[in-house]
Motif scaffolding. Structure first.
Motif, PDB file in Angstrom:
ATOM      1  N   UNK A  28     -23.747  37.944 -85.091  1.00 54.44           N
ATOM      2  CA  UNK A  28     -24.399  38.574 -83.754  1.00 54.44           C
ATOM      3  C   UNK A  28     -24.336  37.709 -82.765  1.00 54.44           C
ATOM      4  N   UNK A  29     -24.268  37.886 -81.473  1.00 53.29           N
ATOM      5  CA  UNK A  29     -24.391  36.925 -80.583  1.00 53.29           C
ATOM      6  C   UNK A  29     -25.583  37.291 -79.341  1.00 53.29           C
ATOM      7  N   UNK A  30     -25.846  36.043 -78.654  1.00 54.50           N
ATOM      8  CA  UNK A  30     -26.669  36.247 -77.415  1.00 54.50           C
ATOM      9  C   UNK A  30     -25.824  36.082 -76.382  1.00 54.50           C
ATOM     10  N   UNK A  31     -26.372  36.882 -75.309  1.00 54.72           N
ATOM     11  CA  UNK A  31     -25.664  36.936 -73.860  1.00 54.72           C
ATOM     12  C   UNK A  31     -26.555  36.746 -72.882  1.00 54.72           C
ATOM     13  N   UNK A  32     -26.355  35.679 -71.875  1.00 50.25           N
ATOM     14  CA  UNK A  32     -27.233  35.248 -70.650  1.00 50.25           C
ATOM     15  C   UNK A  32     -26.279  35.409 -69.765  1.00 50.25           C
ATOM     16  N   UNK A  33     -26.557  36.348 -68.600  1.00 53.23           N
ATOM     17  CA  UNK A  33     -25.710  36.452 -67.669  1.00 53.23           C
ATOM     18  C   UNK A  33     -26.226  36.951 -66.542  1.00 53.23           C
ATOM     19  N   UNK A  34     -25.878  37.101 -65.139  1.00 52.47           N
ATOM     20  CA  UNK A  34     -26.325  37.842 -63.995  1.00 52.47           C
ATOM     21  C   UNK A  34     -26.060  39.422 -64.239  1.00 52.47           C
ATOM     22  N   UNK A  35     -26.970  40.151 -63.606  1.00 48.44           N
ATOM     23  CA  UNK A  35     -26.240  41.573 -63.726  1.00 48.44           C
ATOM     24  C   UNK A  35     -25.109  41.698 -62.878  1.00 48.44           C
ATOM     25  N   UNK A  36     -24.684  41.109 -62.002  1.00 43.61           N
ATOM     26  CA  UNK A  36     -23.424  41.231 -61.207  1.00 43.61           C
ATOM     27  C   UNK A  36     -22.466  40.238 -61.480  1.00 43.61           C
ATOM     28  N   UNK A  37     -22.553  39.833 -62.822  1.00 41.13           N
ATOM     29  CA  UNK A  37     -21.121  39.100 -63.329  1.00 41.13           C
ATOM     30  C   UNK A  37     -20.083  40.186 -63.801  1.00 41.13           C
ATOM     31  N   UNK A  73     -29.783  49.107 -67.679  1.00 41.11           N
ATOM     32  CA  UNK A  73     -30.933  47.850 -67.473  1.00 41.11           C
ATOM     33  C   UNK A  73     -32.309  48.268 -66.731  1.00 41.11           C
ATOM     34  N   UNK A  74     -33.360  47.820 -67.117  1.00 35.45           N
ATOM     35  CA  UNK A  74     -34.597  48.074 -66.373  1.00 35.45           C
ATOM     36  C   UNK A  74     -34.544  47.302 -65.155  1.00 35.45           C
ATOM     37  N   UNK A  75     -33.690  46.276 -64.941  1.00 35.56           N
ATOM     38  CA  UNK A  75     -33.888  45.655 -63.469  1.00 35.56           C
ATOM     39  C   UNK A  75     -33.197  46.483 -62.324  1.00 35.56           C
ATOM     40  N   UNK A  76     -32.296  47.387 -62.620  1.00 36.08           N
ATOM     41  CA  UNK A  76     -32.210  48.401 -61.824  1.00 36.08           C
ATOM     42  C   UNK A  76     -31.104  48.249 -60.534  1.00 36.08           C
ATOM     43  N   UNK A  77     -30.914  46.881 -60.273  1.00 31.64           N
ATOM     44  CA  UNK A  77     -30.101  46.334 -59.206  1.00 31.64           C
ATOM     45  C   UNK A  77     -28.534  46.468 -59.414  1.00 31.64           C
ATOM     46  N   UNK A  78     -28.278  46.302 -60.712  1.00 31.59           N
ATOM     47  CA  UNK A  78     -26.813  46.435 -61.032  1.00 31.59           C
ATOM     48  C   UNK A  78     -26.621  46.173 -62.517  1.00 31.59           C
ATOM     49  N   UNK A  79     -25.607  46.409 -62.929  1.00 35.71           N
ATOM     50  CA  UNK A  79     -25.300  46.353 -64.481  1.00 35.71           C
ATOM     51  C   UNK A  79     -23.770  46.195 -64.624  1.00 35.71           C
TER      52      UNK A  79
END
Length: 224
Positions: free
Chosen positions: A41-50, A205-211
């Protein structure tokens, strides 16, 4: 009808992903290993606009629709590939430039801007891409187009390395019409067949600005 070919138009997401100026580079690291934990399993940390991703109106508009508010029909449909290659650094793509494809612009149509700039991905020149002029963005919206994709980091001029940019006319026109923009596409040169069907469904995504999206183009043919 059946799908006879699928072309991947998406960038991989990971440490090698080129990020928009000011955005973090994705970090992808293991959270569990098969040898020690019995599974990977992996963890991913990124911007919603990557990477290859979709913008929602909320990205630029305080009262704009969030990604999960947009109809899923925006993220799939028949595509028109506008071949606007051969332009210089930071040159505008005008309404006149898009005139050859204008009869095909309509509600439900996805317009893919093939600038050829994906060839510069991974270099600073990627941020000196051609951009969609305000008159062209407004013409597309007036024709009913609500989904625009581009093989560059933005349909607007990217502020970078001494260039302040020229504003957000394309974003505001498309997102202001409750549309979406798909950025960082690649592989548009592989669409050598007529009437491609485009699909780029975003994560909810709950952020709603992009994905992030997995953007593909499909060729359909009659037959069993």
């Amino acid at each position: 009808m059946r799908v006879t070919r699928i072309v991947d138009l998406s960038r991989p997401v990971g440490p090698g992903t080129q990020s928009y100026p000011g955005d973090r580079t994705p970090a992808l690291e293991p959270s569990a290993r098969l040898a020690e934990d019995g599974y990977n399993s992996s963890e991913l940390h990124m911007s919603t606009h990557n990477g290859t991703h979709a913008d929602a109106p909320f990205h630029f508009l305080a009262d704009g629709a969030r990604l999960s508010d947009l109809p899923l029909e925006l993220f799939t449909g028949p595509a028109v590939v506008a071949d606007v290659r051969g332009r210089g650094d930071r040159s505008p793509i005008t309404a006149a430039d898009l005139e050859p494809w204008r009869p095909s612009f309509a509600r439900g149509t996805v317009v893919l801007l093939h600038t050829g700039w994906s060839a510069h991905y991974g270099t600073d020149r990627y941020f000196d891409h051609p951009y969609l002029a305000g008159d062209a963005a407004r013409m597309l919206v007036a024709a009913g187009v609500r989904t625009i994709g581009i093989d560059a980091p933005s349909p607007d001029e990217t502020p970078f390395a001494g260039h302040p940019g020229s504003g957000w006319d394309a974003h505001l026109a498309v997102l202001g019409a409750n549309g979406t923009i798909i950025e960082n596409l690649c592989g548009l040169e592989l669409l050598d067949f007529p009437d491609p069907w485009f699909s780029a469904f975003p994560l909810r995504l709950d952020s709603g600005d992009g994905a992030p999206v997995r953007a593909v183009a499909m060729r359909w043919s009659a037959g069993g």
